[in-house]
Design a protein around this motif. Structure first.
Motif, PDB file in Angstrom:
ATOM      1  N   GLY A  60       0.852  -0.844  -0.439  1.00  0.00           N
ATOM      2  CA  GLY A  60       0.130  -0.123   0.000  1.00  0.00           C
ATOM      3  C   GLY A  60       0.847   1.542   0.016  1.00  0.00           C
ATOM      4  N   ARG A 130      -3.896  -1.551   3.544  1.00  0.00           N
ATOM      5  CA  ARG A 130      -3.711   0.188   2.613  1.00  0.00           C
ATOM      6  C   ARG A 130      -4.036   0.869   3.575  1.00  0.00           C
ATOM      7  NH1 ARG A 130      -5.372  -3.188  -0.831  1.00  0.00           N
ATOM      8  NH2 ARG A 130      -4.301  -3.697  -3.028  1.00  0.00           N
ATOM      9  N   SER A 187      -8.809  -2.392   1.982  1.00  0.00           N
ATOM     10  CA  SER A 187      -8.894  -1.111   1.746  1.00  0.00           C
ATOM     11  C   SER A 187      -9.757   0.012   2.888  1.00  0.00           C
ATOM     12  CB  SER A 187      -9.099  -0.742   0.388  1.00  0.00           C
ATOM     13  OG  SER A 187     -10.630  -0.624   0.008  1.00  0.00           O
ATOM     14  N   ALA A 318      -7.012  -0.983  -6.764  1.00  0.00           N
ATOM     15  CA  ALA A 318      -7.154  -0.373  -6.053  1.00  0.00           C
ATOM     16  C   ALA A 318      -7.634   1.078  -6.616  1.00  0.00           C
ATOM     17  CB  ALA A 318      -5.800   0.146  -5.976  1.00  0.00           C
ATOM     18  N   ASP A 369      -1.371  -0.945  -5.305  1.00  0.00           N
ATOM     19  CA  ASP A 369      -2.535   0.760  -4.850  1.00  0.00           C
ATOM     20  C   ASP A 369      -1.668   1.831  -5.417  1.00  0.00           C
ATOM     21  OD1 ASP A 369      -3.774   1.788  -3.198  1.00  0.00           O
ATOM     22  OD2 ASP A 369      -2.638   2.211  -1.528  1.00  0.00           O
TER      23      ASP A 369
END
Ligand SMILES: *[C@@H]1O[C@H](CO)[C@@H](O)[C@H](O)[C@H]1NC(C)=O
Ligand SMILES: *[C@@H]1O[C@H](CO)[C@@H](O)[C@H](O)[C@H]1NC(C)=O
Ligand SMILES: *[C@@H]1O[C@H](CO)[C@@H](O)[C@H](O)[C@H]1NC(C)=O
Length: 419
Positions: A60, A130, A187, A318, A369
């Protein structure tokens, strides 16, 4: 015909694609390393197995001020620290000095060191996938609390830090009915404006239970949202990367937010990982716990809309929407690419209005990410997740790369460019 036309028409499928003039590679690592107190400390960590370099997958990314956060989830044993940063200066000069800087544990090593979780105060960061820095200078961290071999160390929890003092503001554990032993929260999306910092909502997708947990800062409460669109699409569950082929059943994975409307609400875009579809729902619906409660007759499933389809090979992990240009950026994990779609243009969400801002079969293998920082820079991190999961990272290769580019440069000349 031009080479590019042939590639577009799929007539040159064997060509190794490298279309990356828009994103600049600013950092790379073979294996990630950390800042240790001394070489002896590092050696002791290696000897004890608490640091196994090959098991540390940088995944992340997030930029706030002079920090670039890099997360390393505890998917395997030997992750020295799960939440980390490197220091940037205004001109990103430190990045230029060293393209492979060691990671610094955030807020400190103690918070990232496993052991005594049950009683620890402040709570420990066990495994972070993340993170998100919000408009109010807070870092929102979703700690999945699952470490190697699916071992669960307590409930998944939110950890919220004041970025100006690097102190923990509070933590919030999910309720029993909001997670189970299958859960993974990959996330975190924070819905807030700098004008109303106490009014934050946080959207936390559970990729294996096909749920969304919504947290409200005002009430300091969570509620669960379910919908069929949170599931994976069996027709899009086949993945391949290099010599690896596999199937995933990953559902809702990541969300992105439009600018706020006059009432203070947003459109919330979302997608499952094993799917090529994009959906949208108004934040007003997600935030209303009575409208969404599973035992309520008031539930309005029709609030969820199909936005469109990215087409073959359009699986994405992402996503992030840049409020300035209205461009929705997303990773295209099977295409080793980053895609874009301009939400301000009024175009349908479909193949021909979706652009590719970068694609590279060597340097962008598994873009994991991406974020746009406050200064309008797009950051992307790539790392070979399939190799890591189905084999081992090759310490001879450059495995991790961070790319950066001002958004306007990143979209220049693509279908996502402004009118
Ligand atoms: C980076 O370079 C500048 C100027 O050459 C120097 O002052 C600074 O200490 C360097 N930083 C690191 C981390 O080496
Ligand atoms: C929310 O509740 C938790 C206890 O569940 C508490 O520790 C935390 O401080 C609260 N956060 C806020 C912002 O009130
Ligand atoms: C939440 O939903 C319920 C049921 O549809 C509705 O009666 C209520 O007015 C909504 N609350 C808000 C703040 O929109």
């Amino acid at each position: 015909m031009e080479l590019w036309t042939l590639v577009c028409l799929g007539l040159l499928p064997q060509v190794v694609l490298s279309i990356n003039t828009r994103l600049t590679e600013v950092l790379h690592w073979t294996l990630v390393d950390y800042v240790f107190g001394s070489p002896q400390e590092r050696q002791a960590a290696l000897d004890s197995g608490r640091f196994v370099p090959q098991n540390n997958l940088a995944l992340g990314v997030e930029r706030w001020g002079d920090k670039l956060f890099i997360t390393v989830p505890r998917f395997k044993s030997g992750v020295w620290s799960t939440l980390n940063y490197i220091k940037l200066d205004d001109k990103l000069a430190d990045i230029k000095n060293s393209t492979s800087p060691p990671l610094i544990p955030y807020p400190n090593l103690e918070a990232n060191t496993l052991g005594g979780e049950a009683k620890a105060w402040p709570p420990k960061l066990t495994s972070v996938v993340r993170v998100r820095a919000d408009a109010c200078d807070r870092l929102w961290v979703m700690d999945s609390a699952v470490i190697e071999n699916n071992k669960q160390l307590g409930p998944p929890k939110l950890m919220v830090y004041d970025l100006k003092s690097d102190s923990l503001l509070f933590s919030y554990s999910l309720k029993d009915k909001e997670y189970n032993e299958k859960s993974l929260f990959p996330s975190i999306t924070v819905d807030v404006t700098s004008a109303n910092c106490d009014h934050a909502h946080v959207y936390l997708p559970d990729v294996y239970n096909y749920n969304l947990v919504v947290y409200s800062l005002q009430t300091n409460e969570t509620h669960l949202v379910t919908h069929n669109y949170f599931h994976f699409d069996p027709l899009s569950g086949d993945f391949s990367s290099g010599k690896f082929h596999w199937q995933w059943q990953d559902g809702i994975f990541n969300l992105a937010l439009s600018p706020v409307d006059r009432e203070g609400y947003r459109l919330v875009y979302f997608h499952a990982l094993a799917s090529t579809m994009e959906f949208v729902v108004a934040s007003k619906h997600l935030q209303n716990s009575s409208m969404m409660s599973s035992d309520s007759a008031a539930q309005d499933f029709s609030a969820f809309k199909v936005l469109g389809n990215r087409g073959m090979g359009g699986q994405s992990s992402a996503e992030f929407l840049d409020e300035e240009t209205g461009v929705l950026f997303f990773t295209l994990v099977t295409k080793n690419a980053v895609g874009c779609w301009n939400s301000f243009k009024g175009d349908e969400y479909e193949d021909k209005s979706i652009g590719i801002i970068a694609q590279d079969e060597e340097t962008m293998v598994f873009p994991n990410d991406l974020k746009v920082d406050k200064k309008g820079n797009l950051w992307v991190i790539s790392s070979p997740l399939p190799e890591f999961f189905f084999g081992n990272l090759n310490p001879e290769n450059v495995n991790f790369r961070v790319f950066m580019s001002p958004v306007r440069l990143a979209i220049k000349g693509t279908v996502c460019d402004e009118m």
